[in-house]
Design a protein around this motif. Structure first.
Motif, PDB file in Angstrom:
ATOM      1  N   SER A 233       7.926 -27.261 -59.351  1.00 19.98           N
ATOM      2  CA  SER A 233       8.985 -28.001 -58.700  1.00 19.98           C
ATOM      3  C   SER A 233       9.500 -27.357 -57.430  1.00 19.98           C
ATOM      4  O   SER A 233      10.010 -28.031 -56.575  1.00 19.98           O
ATOM      5  CB  SER A 233      10.134 -28.195 -59.680  1.00 19.98           C
ATOM      6  N   ARG A 235       7.791 -24.392 -55.831  1.00 22.40           N
ATOM      7  CA  ARG A 235       6.834 -23.549 -55.127  1.00 22.40           C
ATOM      8  C   ARG A 235       6.333 -24.230 -53.870  1.00 22.40           C
ATOM      9  O   ARG A 235       6.348 -23.705 -52.784  1.00 22.40           O
ATOM     10  CB  ARG A 235       5.653 -23.228 -56.043  1.00 22.40           C
ATOM     11  N   HIS A 237       5.472 -28.404 -52.103  1.00 19.70           N
ATOM     12  CA  HIS A 237       5.871 -29.800 -52.211  1.00 19.70           C
ATOM     13  C   HIS A 237       5.036 -30.540 -53.223  1.00 19.70           C
ATOM     14  O   HIS A 237       5.498 -31.418 -53.892  1.00 19.70           O
ATOM     15  CB  HIS A 237       5.729 -30.497 -50.868  1.00 19.70           C
ATOM     16  N   LEU A 238       3.767 -30.230 -53.272  1.00 15.87           N
ATOM     17  CA  LEU A 238       2.914 -31.125 -54.047  1.00 15.87           C
ATOM     18  C   LEU A 238       2.237 -30.536 -55.252  1.00 15.87           C
ATOM     19  O   LEU A 238       1.960 -31.242 -56.185  1.00 15.87           O
ATOM     20  CB  LEU A 238       1.819 -31.713 -53.151  1.00 15.87           C
ATOM     21  N   SER A 240       1.574 -29.935 -58.408  1.00 19.86           N
ATOM     22  CA  SER A 240       2.142 -29.965 -59.740  1.00 19.86           C
ATOM     23  C   SER A 240       1.009 -30.173 -60.728  1.00 19.86           C
ATOM     24  O   SER A 240      -0.066 -30.615 -60.372  1.00 19.86           O
ATOM     25  CB  SER A 240       3.199 -31.062 -59.846  1.00 19.86           C
TER      26      SER A 240
ATOM     27  N   GLN B 210      12.833 -23.505 -49.244  1.00 25.49           N
ATOM     28  CA  GLN B 210      11.809 -24.292 -49.925  1.00 25.49           C
ATOM     29  C   GLN B 210      12.437 -25.495 -50.627  1.00 25.49           C
ATOM     30  O   GLN B 210      11.893 -26.598 -50.590  1.00 25.49           O
ATOM     31  CB  GLN B 210      11.104 -23.383 -50.952  1.00 25.49           C
ATOM     32  N   ARG B 218      10.989 -35.318 -51.101  1.00 26.39           N
ATOM     33  CA  ARG B 218      11.187 -36.356 -52.117  1.00 26.39           C
ATOM     34  C   ARG B 218      11.956 -37.538 -51.550  1.00 26.39           C
ATOM     35  O   ARG B 218      11.751 -38.670 -51.964  1.00 26.39           O
ATOM     36  CB  ARG B 218      11.948 -35.774 -53.315  1.00 26.39           C
ATOM     37  N   ASP B 236       2.511 -37.920 -57.182  1.00 26.73           N
ATOM     38  CA  ASP B 236       3.148 -37.282 -58.316  1.00 26.73           C
ATOM     39  C   ASP B 236       4.550 -37.776 -58.591  1.00 26.73           C
ATOM     40  O   ASP B 236       4.986 -37.800 -59.728  1.00 26.73           O
ATOM     41  CB  ASP B 236       3.217 -35.770 -58.100  1.00 26.73           C
TER      42      ASP B 236
END
Lengths: 242, 242
Positions: A233, A235, A237-238, A240, B210, B218, B236
């Motif tokens: 969540s 680290r 942006h994407l 996961s 970050q 988001r 995601d």
DNA sequence: GACGAATGCGAGTGGTGACTCGCGTTTGCC
DNA sequence: GGCAAACGCGAGTCACCACTCGCATTCGTC
């Protein structure tokens, strides 16, 4: 050495008295009449207006008295000095804020689906800030008596703790530091949206309220959707977990 | 009727001189030596420190002079009055801000995928605010000479327009009002995150940088339907276009 | 090195604004 | 209605702060 506004020495007089509580120091309880209580309300309201318009230092006690429609001497009948006015006003605002906050961040709300939860939580807080415009100014002014700043700080951390508490219900196994960070960001996002809301009127304002909720939803929704991997969540942006 | 701080009359003296431009009013161009220019820098930097610590009204010119390590008389050798200090400081900050902003919001950045775009845009703006802590205080203080407030306003709307411009590249057929609102919210979100970033240190600070990017991602990702979406960027979090 | 201008100083000065004082008015109480 | 205390006033006091002034020092230039 230090020219930041600090409190001078000690409480010289209790401006708006609670009951003296028999076992207390003989601090001259200063009986008030109903008229006096009314004056105090007037003066505090006037102070709120003036402070919110100019900030603490730039506000003159004469301006406050004028705004309240009384003479400067009358003002000092009820408050020992300028700082005491701000302190009393701050106390009341903080007290009211605690109430609103307690109402908004109830346990029951934590069980609602996110959009409803946002309505339930944000609407009362928005109304509060709307009815108490001095709150934000006193909260964030770079000059404000140190005593108030400290109280504000304690209330601020209390809110954060409460938000963290509610969040950890949604995120049972997220690391504590991350929950704290998310809570902070959520609060900051709220303040940002509030500013926007307060600087617009009518339909625009409604739209910004909605926009704030949307932003909050988008920020929070990914966190509670599935058991988001702790690494995923914050680290990047994407990345996961699939 | 009005006790908000306003400018008194007219520019009495030009504090930090440009070239006098031969065809101008005989306004006493006041030749300066290199030493004087250095003093001006010192004084403005000191003013930045003091203002950012206490706000405009609560800052005393003596405190600024002390912070700069000169006598009050020396300060008035270079600035006609307290307001002129704030105005000159404000001008320089606004000018630097325009530069940073121009650098950050370049056309090329609009073609980057969102995460990279956020890095490219936010990092310089964060650095800027970091190197110029007085910027935010002067921007938002309830007391600040009206002249500065007005300039700030124009810069503010300029930034918004630029953001809207860039956004309408991503959102070709969104209604104008909505784009404006989104731009406003984005800027507000940035300011909120900035505050968090500035009030934390070291690793915490990095984490908040970050976190701000995450929040922005988001917020913005669901808006940009299909454009510049690399390797599953928006899959995601929320619904994405198939 | 000598002259004028720019720089530097810090003890004043004037004005503003927080706060006081003396006295008149209203209120609560018997 | 009469007394004491709370309320109300606004001119006045005092401290602080923006700003000035007279004079000493340094810089640039010849």
């Amino acid at each position: 050495m230090d020219n930041a506004p600090e409190e001078p020495a000690a409480t010289p007089d209790r401006p708006a008295g609670e009951d003296p509580a028999p076992g207390e120091q003989p601090t001259k309880p200063r009986r008030r009449q109903a008229r006096g209580e009314r004056r105090i309300e007037q003066l505090l309201e006037a102070a709120g207006v003036v402070f919110s318009h100019t900030g603490y230092t730039a506000a003159s006690t004469n301006a406050i008295a004028r705004e309240a429609g009384v003479s400067p001497g009358t003002l000092y009948q009820f408050f020992p000095n300028k700082e005491a006015i701000a302190v009393e006003l701050g106390d009341r605002l903080l007290h009211r804020w605690r109430d609103s906050q307690g109402q908004a961040l109830r346990d029951e709300h934590a069980t609602l689906p996110l959009p409803e939860m946002l309505d339930a939580v944000l609407d009362p807080l928005i109304s509060f800030n709307f009815e108490n415009p001095a709150f934000g100014v006193l909260m964030h002014g770079p000059d404000t008596p140190g005593r108030i700043t400290r109280e504000i700080e304690s209330v601020h951390t209390a809110v954060l703790h409460r938000i963290e508490e509610l969040m950890s219900g949604y995120l049972p196994d997220a690391p504590e530091a991350e929950v704290a960070r998310t809570a902070n960001m959520t609060l900051a996002l709220f303040k940002a949206g509030l500013d926007l809301i307060q600087t617009h009127e009518g339909a625009e304002r409604e739209a910004y309220i909605q926009e704030l909720k949307t932003a909050m939803f988008r920020y929070l929704d990914p966190l509670i959707g599935d058991r988001a991997a702790p690494a995923g969540s914050s680290r990047d942006h994407l990345e996961s977990t699939p």
